[in-house]
Structure formats: structure tokens, C-alpha cells
Motif scaffolding. Structure first.
Motif, PDB file in Angstrom:
ATOM      1  N   UNK A  78      -8.079 -17.861  -8.458  1.00  0.00           N
ATOM      2  CA  UNK A  78      -7.973 -17.185  -7.140  1.00  0.00           C
ATOM      3  C   UNK A  78      -9.099 -16.487  -6.840  1.00  0.00           C
ATOM      4  N   UNK A  79      -9.475 -15.785  -7.875  1.00  0.00           N
ATOM      5  CA  UNK A  79     -10.764 -14.769  -7.645  1.00  0.00           C
ATOM      6  C   UNK A  79     -11.820 -15.597  -7.452  1.00  0.00           C
ATOM      7  N   UNK A  80     -12.096 -16.582  -8.372  1.00  0.00           N
ATOM      8  CA  UNK A  80     -13.039 -17.539  -8.010  1.00  0.00           C
ATOM      9  C   UNK A  80     -13.375 -18.082  -6.734  1.00  0.00           C
ATOM     10  N   UNK A  81     -12.047 -18.467  -6.456  1.00  0.00           N
ATOM     11  CA  UNK A  81     -12.068 -19.131  -5.160  1.00  0.00           C
ATOM     12  C   UNK A  81     -12.512 -18.223  -3.806  1.00  0.00           C
ATOM     13  N   UNK A  82     -11.944 -16.948  -4.042  1.00  0.00           N
ATOM     14  CA  UNK A  82     -12.278 -15.903  -2.966  1.00  0.00           C
ATOM     15  C   UNK A  82     -13.895 -15.654  -3.044  1.00  0.00           C
ATOM     16  N   UNK A  99      -3.292  -5.106  -8.940  1.00  0.00           N
ATOM     17  CA  UNK A  99      -2.627  -5.934  -8.679  1.00  0.00           C
ATOM     18  C   UNK A  99      -3.404  -7.531  -8.851  1.00  0.00           C
ATOM     19  N   UNK A 100      -4.666  -7.515  -9.462  1.00  0.00           N
ATOM     20  CA  UNK A 100      -5.076  -8.721  -9.639  1.00  0.00           C
ATOM     21  C   UNK A 100      -6.125  -9.373  -8.540  1.00  0.00           C
ATOM     22  N   UNK A 101      -6.179  -8.363  -7.574  1.00  0.00           N
ATOM     23  CA  UNK A 101      -6.935  -8.798  -6.455  1.00  0.00           C
ATOM     24  C   UNK A 101      -8.230  -8.232  -6.335  1.00  0.00           C
ATOM     25  N   UNK A 102      -9.297  -8.385  -5.418  1.00  0.00           N
ATOM     26  CA  UNK A 102     -10.521  -7.818  -5.492  1.00  0.00           C
ATOM     27  C   UNK A 102     -10.291  -6.662  -4.663  1.00  0.00           C
ATOM     28  N   UNK A 103     -10.452  -5.498  -5.107  1.00  0.00           N
ATOM     29  CA  UNK A 103     -10.435  -4.221  -4.429  1.00  0.00           C
ATOM     30  C   UNK A 103     -11.820  -3.860  -3.612  1.00  0.00           C
ATOM     31  N   UNK A 104     -12.799  -4.274  -4.100  1.00  0.00           N
ATOM     32  CA  UNK A 104     -14.128  -4.182  -3.262  1.00  0.00           C
ATOM     33  C   UNK A 104     -15.308  -4.696  -4.388  1.00  0.00           C
ATOM     34  N   UNK A 122      -6.981 -22.467 -16.711  1.00  0.00           N
ATOM     35  CA  UNK A 122      -6.923 -21.278 -15.855  1.00  0.00           C
ATOM     36  C   UNK A 122      -5.196 -20.710 -15.833  1.00  0.00           C
ATOM     37  N   UNK A 123      -5.329 -19.673 -14.898  1.00  0.00           N
ATOM     38  CA  UNK A 123      -3.814 -18.833 -15.067  1.00  0.00           C
ATOM     39  C   UNK A 123      -2.824 -19.848 -14.341  1.00  0.00           C
ATOM     40  N   UNK A 124      -3.205 -20.787 -13.449  1.00  0.00           N
ATOM     41  CA  UNK A 124      -2.273 -21.653 -12.657  1.00  0.00           C
ATOM     42  C   UNK A 124      -1.970 -22.796 -13.340  1.00  0.00           C
ATOM     43  N   UNK A 125      -2.520 -23.023 -14.634  1.00  0.00           N
ATOM     44  CA  UNK A 125      -2.243 -24.173 -15.363  1.00  0.00           C
ATOM     45  C   UNK A 125      -3.057 -25.246 -15.074  1.00  0.00           C
ATOM     46  N   UNK A 126      -4.127 -25.134 -14.517  1.00  0.00           N
ATOM     47  CA  UNK A 126      -5.246 -26.017 -13.950  1.00  0.00           C
ATOM     48  C   UNK A 126      -6.250 -26.191 -15.109  1.00  0.00           C
ATOM     49  N   UNK A 127      -7.038 -27.239 -15.390  1.00  0.00           N
ATOM     50  CA  UNK A 127      -7.926 -27.231 -16.281  1.00  0.00           C
ATOM     51  C   UNK A 127      -9.355 -27.618 -15.669  1.00  0.00           C
ATOM     52  N   UNK A 128     -10.279 -27.082 -16.541  1.00  0.00           N
ATOM     53  CA  UNK A 128     -11.972 -27.373 -15.956  1.00  0.00           C
ATOM     54  C   UNK A 128     -12.775 -27.533 -17.243  1.00  0.00           C
ATOM     55  N   UNK A 129     -13.485 -28.246 -17.077  1.00  0.00           N
ATOM     56  CA  UNK A 129     -14.427 -29.042 -18.257  1.00  0.00           C
ATOM     57  C   UNK A 129     -16.191 -28.508 -18.111  1.00  0.00           C
ATOM     58  N   UNK A 157     -10.892 -28.133 -11.420  1.00  0.00           N
ATOM     59  CA  UNK A 157      -9.694 -28.199 -10.880  1.00  0.00           C
ATOM     60  C   UNK A 157      -8.912 -29.643 -11.289  1.00  0.00           C
ATOM     61  N   UNK A 158      -9.079 -29.957 -12.663  1.00  0.00           N
ATOM     62  CA  UNK A 158      -8.429 -31.117 -13.258  1.00  0.00           C
ATOM     63  C   UNK A 158      -6.820 -30.808 -13.291  1.00  0.00           C
ATOM     64  N   UNK A 159      -6.011 -31.299 -12.821  1.00  0.00           N
ATOM     65  CA  UNK A 159      -4.612 -31.160 -13.125  1.00  0.00           C
ATOM     66  C   UNK A 159      -4.056 -31.678 -14.297  1.00  0.00           C
ATOM     67  N   UNK A 160      -3.108 -31.007 -14.976  1.00  0.00           N
ATOM     68  CA  UNK A 160      -2.655 -31.253 -16.433  1.00  0.00           C
ATOM     69  C   UNK A 160      -2.429 -32.826 -16.658  1.00  0.00           C
TER      70      UNK A 160
END
Length: 572
Positions: free
Chosen positions: A169-173, A249-254, A356-363, A403-406
Motif C-alpha cells: 500500500x505504501x509502495x503503491x502510494x 497508523x501505517x500511513x504516510x504522515x508526510x 508482502x503484508x497482503x499475502x501477494x508475492x514478488x520476485x 504482484x504475483x498471487x499465491x
């Protein structure tokens, strides 16, 4: 929202042309970067672009080059140089869909000598493009909504963003912000659409370039976003860097705002030097555009337009003083809050699989010096045709299959093994942490080889590391073919910059995560002296280092080199 127009002592049309350098006058008289480029493309007598239009084409993402390997022979035969072109894509944050990857690979094979480069600023470069192939290639990019606007030239270059797969989420933002800022700060001139897409010129009711004016920026301007603890984009090498601060809160504060980084220097010109960026304060996300405009506006209005070698923002800051520059920025954008704490631990990529923390995989796949030949393009194409996610180009010239699904990971893993791509990651720690610019034979500024030479030099250094028991020690090594520093060698623990064929300057003492400049240790030396010097210093490191101490830090503590505290003192 348009960028704010020139203010204060703007170097726009109100500035008398006799006070500008030749490059500034060329821009001012170019009809907003049109020049006579369109006519030059029709000239079939030469394979080059005639006159000064090639300087204007840099704003369109294009460099004219020639094959340096055959230059002397062609001169003897009284032939013009083997001219060809490099084209750089605007790819904010290094985000590349599989559709775009396939199109880019297709264009590289059709028009780019069946090769492609992934650069140290997270984008693609085509090389070996002939003049008659420029329009087809650029229109091919347009088919997948890509362009080359402001990929070069005196404007805001491609905007970087960290590749941080653990927290998508942070990376996408950050990737979205990189795209938004890039779109916000690129030139507005219609020249690009007219020349490359064949569109008709449309009359403007106001200034065609409300922010850039007729003379654009004094020199290139680089922007990047990063999330600690990984400084993969080398934030201290950016003209304007935004260091994301994550709240509870895990979001970008600035963002902490860093200004004035830059790697280039001119050989035998001690008044030029690399500089690491200075952190001047903190802003909330809603202030991103106003602060970007203010920082760029200060450099636009006060940058050196008489001496091009001193035109980068880093020199404006050192000449005016950091406090003066900060006050000028705050005068335009309002006060900055005090910078918030942060810490970096590395600037390297994490190879192989990451969840990643959403269960998605990256290589993350190692691509030596970002060089993609036809064989490698073909192998990656097999993954691109089945991958349901996207690709990320990393700032270290590598490729992330993101963005590789499990459920899809086994199929990607099988392809990585079947194509031999997985084996590319089985490299030494030193090689995985090394980078090189393209240099010879295409770059007109190169004094020595870099991309072609570094792999064999690393093989010899690997033997030294093995002899001293340092095979697994992470050490950053970077090489460029000239002093301009495209691979950011001045902030590597071991930096090599080309001086002449087979000769390099050797820098030691850079920070492990890019936080400190190295110092010139040996000048104009060949391979034997490079290896002898590294054997001695690495041997001392193996015997005398403290627990957890990085090589760059050791060279300073041991008195091998003095610490560089500011870029302007690096030539002392």
C-alpha cells in the motif's frame, strides 16, 4: 493545476540574451523546443540531426550518439561517424505493465539493435536507434501510452520511487505520487506532439510554458521518493528528495524534504564536485505540489545560467547558502516543519521472493548492469505473457516481477527455473551490489569502458574477497565511464570513474546506504593498480574491522581516507 510562473529575477524572456550562455540562448530562440527538428528528420544526406537541434532533442528524451568502436576507422575512410540515437522512456517509479513490457521489447528488437537497458533511474533506454526509426519507435511507445518527454534536457527528469514490496500500500502510494509529480512538472510545449505524433500546432491563449518560460531550467533536475529503511533510490543524490515518514497508523504522515544532491563533476575542474542532499524540514502530503514548485522555482530563478558546469541546484545552494535557499523556498511555499527522525540501513535490492503484508508475492531478478540482450528479452517475454501482475524496474538496474498471487506463484517459479532466469540470482554479494553506466561504445561522454568491463573486473575482485574471507560481506561497488556519475559512484563504498581507456579514478569511503561521499584515493590507475589497492585495503578490513562495521566506515576509521563532510571539500 499549472505550475507557478517565473518570479523574482526570472531567466525567461525578460533576461537579455547576451547575458545567457550559448545553451540558454539556444533554448530561448528554439520556439519552445521545436527548432528545426522536424526538417532535420527529413534530411537523408546524413544519419545525424544537423546543427544544434540535437541539443533540443534531449528535451524530447533523445541523445545523438555514434559507435565509438568504429569512429577512428570511419574517420580514416573519410566517412561520417556511425550515428545512432539513444531514447529514454519516461517511466515514473519504474512501473511497467506486462503490456508495456511486451511492446518495449518488441520495439527494442525492431529498432534498437535487439538490446535494451534498464537504467539507474528506473526506466528504459533504447540504443542503436537509427534516425529513420525515431518516429516509429516513439509512436510505438504512444500505443501503450508511454512517452519520452523530459527524459533528458534542462527540466525535471524521470521521478523515482522506492521499490518496497513488504508494504504494497505504501509502495503503491509512492508510485502514484511519482507519476502525479512527473505529470505535473514536465514541459507543456506542444512541440513533442507536433514533431513525433504529427499533430497540428494549436494556438495558445497564454504562455506555452507558464512555469519553464523560454529558457526552462538551468540544468537537469531530479526528483525521487523513498521509504526508510531502504534507500534504494539514493535519496541524497536527488536535487529534490522526499523521505516518507510513516505514522503510527501505517500511513504516510508526510515527507522530510532533502535538497541539493547531485553526482556529476567535470574532469580537471575543482570548482565542480558531487554533493549529497541536505534535509531542510518536513511537510504533510497536501503540501507536495506547492513545495515542489517552490524548490524548482528557486533553482529556475537563481541557478547559474552563465556557466553550465555550475548550473546544477547543488551549486546554487552552496553559492547562496543553505539557509538562504531554505528561506527562499519558505517564502514561496510557507514554513517547513522540523524534520522528523528516520533511519536507512541499505540501498540494495532484496533478491528472490518476498511476500508482502497482503499475502501477494514478488520476485526480484538480478540483471547485470541492467543490460537486456535478445536472449534475455525472449526469456522474460515468456513470463510477461502469463504474469497477471506488473513489473517494477529497480533503482539498482534490476527487475521485480511484482504482484504475483499465491496461487500463481508455482507457475512463475516453474518458468523462472525453466528459462534459467532463477540462476541469474546465484551471484556473489559484491556482484549483486554493483552497478555500471552504459559508457562505451555509445555514450559520447565516456572516457573508458564501464558496463562492458565491470563484470570481468568483479570476477578478479571476487578472488580477492575470497582470499580474505569476505565473500558474503555486502560492499557497494559502482563504476562509470566518465566523471558524470550516472551510476552514482561517488556515494559507493568503492567508486570507479573513467579517465581514459583502461584508466580510472578510485574513490573509497562512501556510505553503505548512500549517506556519505567517497574521497579520491588513487588517480588515473589501471586494472593492476586497482586490484593491488583493493587487495591491500580489503585485507586490512578483514583483519581490523569491528563487528558489523561496513567497509566504507572502516576506511575512514582506519585513516585510509578522510571523511568527506561536504561535497565542496571533496577535492581537498
Amino acid at each position: 493545476m499549472d505550475l507557478l510562473p517565473p518570479t523574482d529575477r526570472s531567466q525567461d524572456v525578460s533576461q537579455p540574451l547576451d547575458r545567457l550562455s550559448p545553451d540558454e540562448t539556444l533554448k530561448a530562440e528554439s520556439d519552445q523546443l521545436r527548432g528545426t527538428i522536424a526538417l532535420g528528420l527529413l534530411d537523408r544526406i546524413t544519419s545525424a540531426v544537423p546543427g544544434n537541434d540535437i541539443k533540443l532533442m534531449k528535451f524530447h528524451g533523445i541523445y545523438q550518439q555514434d559507435d565509438r568502436d568504429v569512429r577512428d576507422e570511419r574517420r580514416r575512410q573519410k566517412l561520417e561517424p556511425a550515428f545512432q540515437f539513444m531514447i529514454r522512456v519516461r517511466l515514473p517509479g519504474g512501473i511497467c505493465t506486462t503490456e508495456r513490457w511486451l511492446k518495449i521489447a518488441e520495439l527494442a528488437c525492431a529498432h534498437g539493435g535487439e538490446t535494451l537497458r534498464m537504467t539507474t533511474r528506473q526506466t528504459f533506454q533504447f540504443h542503436w536507434v537509427l534516425k529513420q526509426d525515431l518516429v516509429p519507435l516513439i509512436r510505438g511507445l504512444h500505443e501503450v501510452l508511454l512517452d519520452t518527454v523530459a527524459a533528458c534536457g534542462d527540466d525535471s527528469r524521470g521521478v523515482m520511487a522506492t521499490v518496497y514490496p513488504e508494504f504494497p500500500a505504501l509502495q503503491a502510494e509512492l508510485a502514484d505520487l511519482a507519476k502525479a509529480v512527473s505529470d505535473h512538472v514536465i514541459p507543456r510545449t506542444g512541440a513533442y506532439h507536433e514533431i513525433w505524433y504529427g499533430e497540428e500546432r494549436v494556438a495558445a491563449s497564454g504562455p506555452e510554458e507558464p512555469f519553464y518560460g523560454r529558457t526552462y531550467m538551468p540544468r537537469k533536475f531530479k526528483i525521487g521518493f523513498v521509504i526508510p529503511p531502504n534507500n534504494d533510490i539514493d535519496i541524497y543524490a536527488q536535487d529534490l528528495g522526499y523521505i516518507a515518514i510513516v505514522g503510527g497508523d501505517g500511513r504516510i504522515a508526510g515527507f522530510n524534504v532533502a535538497i541539493g544532491g547531485g553526482m556529476g563533476r567535470t574532469d580537471k575542474a575543482p570548482h565542480t564536485y558531487p554533493r549529497t542532499a541536505s534535509v531542510i524540514g518536513f511537510i504533510t502530503p497536501d503540501r507536495l505540489y506547492p513545495v515542489t514548485e517552490a524548490v524548482m522555482g528557486v533553482q529556475r530563478d537563481y541557478g547559474n545560467r552563465a556557466d553550465r558546469a555550475r548550473a546544477r541546484f547543488k551549486y546554487t545552494i552552496d553559492d547562496k547558502g543553505l539557509d538562504w535557499i531554505k528561506a527562499a523556498i519558505e517564502d514561496r511555499a510557507g514554513p517547513l516543519d522540523p524534520a522528523r527522525p528516520y533511519a536507512f540501513t541499505s540501498n540494495a535490492d532484496r533478491y528472490g521472493w518476498t511476500e508482502s503484508d497482503d499475502g501477494v508475492h514478488h520476485y526480484t531478478l538480478f540483471v547485470e548492469n541492467g543490460r537486456l540482450d535478445r536472449d534475455l528479452l525472449d526469456r522474460i517475454e515468456r513470463i510477461a505473457r502469463v504474469h497477471k501482475g506488473h513489473f517494477r524496474l529497480t533503482p539498482n538496474q534490476n527487475l521485480m516481477i511484482a504482484g504475483v498471487a499465491a496461487a500463481d506463484r508455482p507457475a512463475i517459479e516453474a518458468l523462472l527455473a525453466e528459462t534459467g532466469l532463477a540462476a541469474l540470482n546465484a551471484r556473489s554479494t559484491l556482484r549483486l551490489n554493483a552497478m555500471a553506466c552504459v559508457a562505451l561504445p555509445t555514450c559520447g561522454l565516456a572516457m573508458a569502458d564501464s558496463e562492458r568491463y565491470l563484470p570481468s573486473l568483479i570476477t578478479r575482485i571476487e578472488a580477492i574477497l575470497s582470499r580474505h574471507g569476505l565473500e558474503k560481506e555486502p560492499i557497494t561497488l559502482r563504476m562509470t565511464g566518465c566523471p558524470n556519475g550516472c551510476a552514482r559512484p561517488y556515494i559507493a563504498e568503492i567508486g570507479l570513474t573513467g579517465r581514459a581507456p583502461g584508466k580510472y579514478n578510485l574513490y573509497l569511503g562512501g556510505g553503505f546506504h548512500g549517506q556519505r561521499l567517497g574521497r579520491l584515493y588513487r588517480e588515473n590507475i589501471g586494472e593492476a593498480a586497482i586490484l593491488e589497492t583493493l587487495d591491500e585495503t580489503l585485507g586490512r578490513y578483514a583483519a581490523e574491522r569491528q563487528p558489523g562495521e561496513h567497509f566504507g566506515d572502516f576506511t575512514i576509521r582506519a585513516g585510509i581516507v578522510r571523511e568527506v563532510t561536504e561535497g565542496r571539500f571533496s577535492n581537498d
